[in-house]
Design a protein around this motif. Structure first.
Motif, PDB file in Angstrom:
ATOM      1  N   GLU A 123       0.830  -1.203   0.000  1.00 42.05           N
ATOM      2  CA  GLU A 123       0.000   0.000   0.000  1.00 42.05           C
ATOM      3  C   GLU A 123       0.866   1.256   0.000  1.00 42.05           C
ATOM      4  N   ALA A 124       2.007   1.202   0.686  1.00 37.68           N
ATOM      5  CA  ALA A 124       2.921   2.348   0.690  1.00 37.68           C
ATOM      6  C   ALA A 124       3.421   2.638  -0.722  1.00 37.68           C
ATOM      7  N   VAL A 125       3.821   1.592  -1.459  1.00 46.27           N
ATOM      8  CA  VAL A 125       4.280   1.785  -2.835  1.00 46.27           C
ATOM      9  C   VAL A 125       3.159   2.372  -3.688  1.00 46.27           C
ATOM     10  N   ARG A 126       1.958   1.833  -3.525  1.00 48.91           N
ATOM     11  CA  ARG A 126       0.826   2.343  -4.312  1.00 48.91           C
ATOM     12  C   ARG A 126       0.585   3.821  -4.039  1.00 48.91           C
ATOM     13  N   ARG A 127       0.661   4.214  -2.778  1.00 50.10           N
ATOM     14  CA  ARG A 127       0.392   5.613  -2.420  1.00 50.10           C
ATOM     15  C   ARG A 127       1.497   6.541  -2.930  1.00 50.10           C
ATOM     16  N   ILE A 128       2.736   6.083  -2.850  1.00 48.24           N
ATOM     17  CA  ILE A 128       3.836   6.910  -3.365  1.00 48.24           C
ATOM     18  C   ILE A 128       3.670   7.133  -4.861  1.00 48.24           C
ATOM     19  N   ARG A 129       3.370   6.067  -5.576  1.00 53.48           N
ATOM     20  CA  ARG A 129       3.214   6.179  -7.036  1.00 53.48           C
ATOM     21  C   ARG A 129       2.055   7.117  -7.374  1.00 53.48           C
ATOM     22  N   ALA A 130       0.947   6.961  -6.652  1.00 54.48           N
ATOM     23  CA  ALA A 130      -0.224   7.802  -6.930  1.00 54.48           C
ATOM     24  C   ALA A 130       0.058   9.266  -6.626  1.00 54.48           C
ATOM     25  N   ALA A 131       0.742   9.515  -5.517  1.00 51.17           N
ATOM     26  CA  ALA A 131       1.043  10.895  -5.127  1.00 51.17           C
ATOM     27  C   ALA A 131       1.961  11.565  -6.138  1.00 51.17           C
ATOM     28  N   ARG A 132       2.958  10.837  -6.613  1.00 54.02           N
ATOM     29  CA  ARG A 132       3.894  11.429  -7.560  1.00 54.02           C
ATOM     30  C   ARG A 132       3.235  11.624  -8.931  1.00 54.02           C
ATOM     31  N   GLN A 133       2.398  10.692  -9.327  1.00 52.34           N
ATOM     32  CA  GLN A 133       1.696  10.864 -10.595  1.00 52.34           C
ATOM     33  C   GLN A 133       0.769  12.063 -10.537  1.00 52.34           C
ATOM     34  N   ALA A 134       0.097  12.244  -9.405  1.00 51.86           N
ATOM     35  CA  ALA A 134      -0.807  13.386  -9.251  1.00 51.86           C
ATOM     36  C   ALA A 134      -0.043  14.704  -9.327  1.00 51.86           C
ATOM     37  N   ALA A 135       1.220  14.674  -8.905  1.00 53.16           N
ATOM     38  CA  ALA A 135       2.053  15.878  -8.934  1.00 53.16           C
ATOM     39  C   ALA A 135       2.833  16.008 -10.245  1.00 53.16           C
ATOM     40  N   GLY A 136       2.582  15.100 -11.194  1.00 52.22           N
ATOM     41  CA  GLY A 136       3.290  15.134 -12.467  1.00 52.22           C
ATOM     42  C   GLY A 136       4.741  14.709 -12.355  1.00 52.22           C
ATOM     43  N   GLN A 137       5.043  13.874 -11.351  1.00 55.81           N
ATOM     44  CA  GLN A 137       6.419  13.430 -11.117  1.00 55.81           C
ATOM     45  C   GLN A 137       6.543  11.933 -11.378  1.00 55.81           C
ATOM     46  N   GLN A 138       7.740  11.507 -11.759  1.00 57.69           N
ATOM     47  CA  GLN A 138       7.983  10.092 -12.044  1.00 57.69           C
ATOM     48  C   GLN A 138       8.417   9.343 -10.792  1.00 57.69           C
ATOM     49  N   HIS A 157       8.830 -17.065  -3.733  1.00 55.54           N
ATOM     50  CA  HIS A 157       9.298 -15.977  -2.874  1.00 55.54           C
ATOM     51  C   HIS A 157       9.466 -14.677  -3.654  1.00 55.54           C
ATOM     52  N   ILE A 158      10.099 -14.741  -4.818  1.00 53.90           N
ATOM     53  CA  ILE A 158      10.318 -13.526  -5.600  1.00 53.90           C
ATOM     54  C   ILE A 158       9.003 -13.031  -6.193  1.00 53.90           C
ATOM     55  N   ARG A 159       8.117 -13.947  -6.548  1.00 46.76           N
ATOM     56  CA  ARG A 159       6.795 -13.520  -7.035  1.00 46.76           C
ATOM     57  C   ARG A 159       6.083 -12.710  -5.957  1.00 46.76           C
ATOM     58  N   TYR A 160       6.179 -13.149  -4.709  1.00 46.31           N
ATOM     59  CA  TYR A 160       5.560 -12.428  -3.591  1.00 46.31           C
ATOM     60  C   TYR A 160       6.137 -11.014  -3.472  1.00 46.31           C
ATOM     61  N   LEU A 161       7.459 -10.897  -3.567  1.00 43.14           N
ATOM     62  CA  LEU A 161       8.102  -9.592  -3.450  1.00 43.14           C
ATOM     63  C   LEU A 161       7.772  -8.698  -4.645  1.00 43.14           C
ATOM     64  N   ALA A 162       7.732  -9.283  -5.846  1.00 47.77           N
ATOM     65  CA  ALA A 162       7.403  -8.508  -7.035  1.00 47.77           C
ATOM     66  C   ALA A 162       5.968  -8.004  -6.978  1.00 47.77           C
ATOM     67  N   ASP A 163       5.065  -8.836  -6.506  1.00 53.64           N
ATOM     68  CA  ASP A 163       3.672  -8.410  -6.354  1.00 53.64           C
ATOM     69  C   ASP A 163       3.569  -7.271  -5.338  1.00 53.64           C
ATOM     70  N   MET A 164       4.452  -7.276  -4.371  1.00 54.04           N
ATOM     71  CA  MET A 164       4.431  -6.252  -3.328  1.00 54.04           C
ATOM     72  C   MET A 164       4.849  -4.892  -3.863  1.00 54.04           C
ATOM     73  N   VAL A 165       5.972  -4.828  -4.615  1.00 52.24           N
ATOM     74  CA  VAL A 165       6.547  -3.523  -4.991  1.00 52.24           C
ATOM     75  C   VAL A 165       6.266  -3.120  -6.430  1.00 52.24           C
ATOM     76  N   LYS A 166       5.740  -4.039  -7.254  1.00 49.93           N
ATOM     77  CA  LYS A 166       5.390  -3.741  -8.641  1.00 49.93           C
ATOM     78  C   LYS A 166       6.543  -3.040  -9.379  1.00 49.93           C
ATOM     79  N   PRO A 167       7.667  -3.731  -9.598  1.00 48.74           N
ATOM     80  CA  PRO A 167       8.822  -3.068 -10.232  1.00 48.74           C
ATOM     81  C   PRO A 167       8.547  -2.650 -11.670  1.00 48.74           C
ATOM     82  N   ASP A 168       9.143  -1.517 -12.043  1.00 49.48           N
ATOM     83  CA  ASP A 168       9.093  -1.054 -13.427  1.00 49.48           C
ATOM     84  C   ASP A 168      10.238  -1.669 -14.225  1.00 49.48           C
TER      85      ASP A 168
END
Length: 488
Positions: free
Chosen positions: A98-113, A180-191
């Protein structure tokens, strides 16, 4: 850290709230000794201790909320403020996602990558992570793991260090099993996902090298169609992962593989053992030269991986080459070089070991040691399963064939390495077996001479990194009996 109220934590983790819903932790810790005012303490059951036993200590150090699996009463009989969940570690993961999701959403809303990079592989993860973080930090606020925080606990703790000001989030991903890595990847959604190699480390736990490849490939499987998979084309198992991802594939190679967009041209090492090469990127930027301060030719692959990931993240080639040429080892016990005042050189590479990294370290020792007396102080490579005796035997043979002057094998689990060296023709003073680390210390302290070059290498839990630290100190002279004990 992204702010969560106690009520939000309970909702995100499907927990039961037993605290003021407005409590908003300022940080997250899993060790009560690291608790500070306002921290959230995660009371997780461990292999040797139960975090619930230290809830009182955490609150004594300033924690205002705990994430725990059962209520814990304080001295007054009242339960400590908590969110009670079924599994504290999985709850950490849900909160991190959820932290990753919120960071991504906040930066997108501010026009930041916001760019998340995941790194996995059987060897080189931490070094590549450090290199990549060093490059990205020249471009914007970057968060990366401390040391080797790369599992189901370390990854969330890394995420909790990020906030809406973070431009790049670098995640190291380790695994000891499928999923294990699938769990971590699902967590942070890497680009961007980087796969360095498939080796035999943890082969015993995984049930074979094929399963290791399957597990490492979970990272690129977790990438979206807009992501980039960075693959080591010098490793056939990694190269085959191109068929397992919908992301764009960017390959790297130190061996001139066809299709590699990132390459090292004319790779070499200087007299100090530092790798150098001309860097080729898909952008075609000319005159990119990397002159690394790391030790060992095996780091060429790590440098290329960091360059490829940086390029995928939009960093200019000149900035990549400049940063890679200035960085030294950022994490301890990775080809860490110490020059003693008496002329003995220590190379401490004993944070971890597997057959691939062991062979690379020994080749570096042989290259650096021309004209010097060389010592290989080696301990066991753990978690190799049925292949353990064979792999240790191969290393022992390699030590002899590389003409390493002295071999000291430490601990019974590594004894097959000693036996194979003897059978290959190394005996007498050339080859020694030390039952304990203390025995090895006494031997080295007594016999090292000015000009000697000493490599320490073993799996982490063997503890040779600490022996290397002791030997890196000035030599200890024996204490005369008249000074050290009473004569009878």
């Amino acid at each position: 850290m992204i702010a969560f109220t106690a009520a939000e934590i309970a909702e995100i983790t499907n927990g039961r709230l037993d605290a003021d819903p407005e409590i908003t932790p300022l940080s997250v810790v899993t060790d009560s000794r690291e608790a500070t005012p306002g921290s959230l303490y995660v009371a997780k059951p461990g292999e040797y201790a139960d975090g619930h036993d230290f809830v009182g200590a955490a609150f004594g150090n300033g924690s205002t909320l705990a994430l725990m699996e059962r209520p814990v009463a304080g001295p007054d009989g009242e339960n400590y403020p908590a969110v009670v969940v079924e599994d504290a570690v999985l709850a950490m993961g849900a909160l991190a996602a959820e932290a990753v999701r919120r960071i991504r959403a906040a930066r997108q809303a501010a026009g930041q990558q916001f760019t998340v990079v995941g790194i996995t592989g059987s060897a080189g993860k931490t070094t590549t992570k450090d290199l990549l973080a060093g490059v990205l930090a020249t471009q914007g606020a970057t968060v990366a793991p401390q040391g080797s925080y790369n599992g189901e606990i370390g990854v969330p703790l890394t995420v909790f260090s990020a906030d809406s000001s973070t431009r790049y989030l670098v995640i190291e991903m380790g695994a000891t099993g499928i999923g294990h890595i699938r769990y971590l990847a699902d967590m942070v959604k890497p680009d961007i996902g980087v796969v360095l190699g498939v080796g035999t480390a943890h082969a015993g736990e995984f049930g074979g090298v094929g399963n290791i490849a399957r597990a490492k490939g979970e990272l690129v499987e977790g990438l979206s169609a807009t992501g980039t998979a960075i693959l080591n084309l010098d490793d056939e198992r990694v190269a085959a992962m191109r068929d397992r991802t919908q992301a764009t594939v960017l390959g790297f190679s130190a061996e001139g593989r066809t299709g590699a967009g990132v390459q090292a041209v004319k790779p070499d090492t200087n007299p100090a053992g530092n790798p150098e090469f001309d860097l080729v990127l898909p952008s075609g930027e000319p005159d990119l030269h990397v002159s690394s301060k790391l030790i060992g030719s095996h780091h060429v692959g790590n440098l290329l991986a960091a360059a490829a990931a940086s390029h995928a993240a939009g960093v200019a080639g000149r900035d990549i080459a400049a940063s890679l040429s200035t960085q030294t080892a950022a994490s301890r016990w990775r080809m860490e070089r110490t020059e003693r005042a008496d002329g003995v050189t220590i190379i401490n590479d004993a944070y971890n070991a597997n057959p691939e990294s062991m062979r690379a370290a020994l080749r570096t020792l042989a290259d650096l040691g021309r004209g010097r007396r060389t010592w290989a102080v080696l301990g066991a490579m753990l978690e190799l399963g049925p292949e353990s005796i064979r792999e240790h035997t191969v290393v022992g043979t390699q030590v002899v064939r590389l003409n390493i002057s002295r071999l000291v094998v430490v601990g019974r689990e590594a004894r097959p390495l000693y036996v194979s060296a003897v059978q290959e023709g190394s005996w007498g003073d050339e080859c020694s077996f030390a039952e304990t680390i203390e025995d090895a210390y006494e031997l080295l302290n007594a016999e090292l001479e000015p000009g000697d070059l000493v490599l320490f290498k073993s799996s982490n839990s063997v503890g040779l990194r600490h022996l290397g630290d002791r030997i890196a100190l000035p030599p200890q002279a024996p204490v005369p009996a008249s000074e050290g004990s009473e004569q009878l």
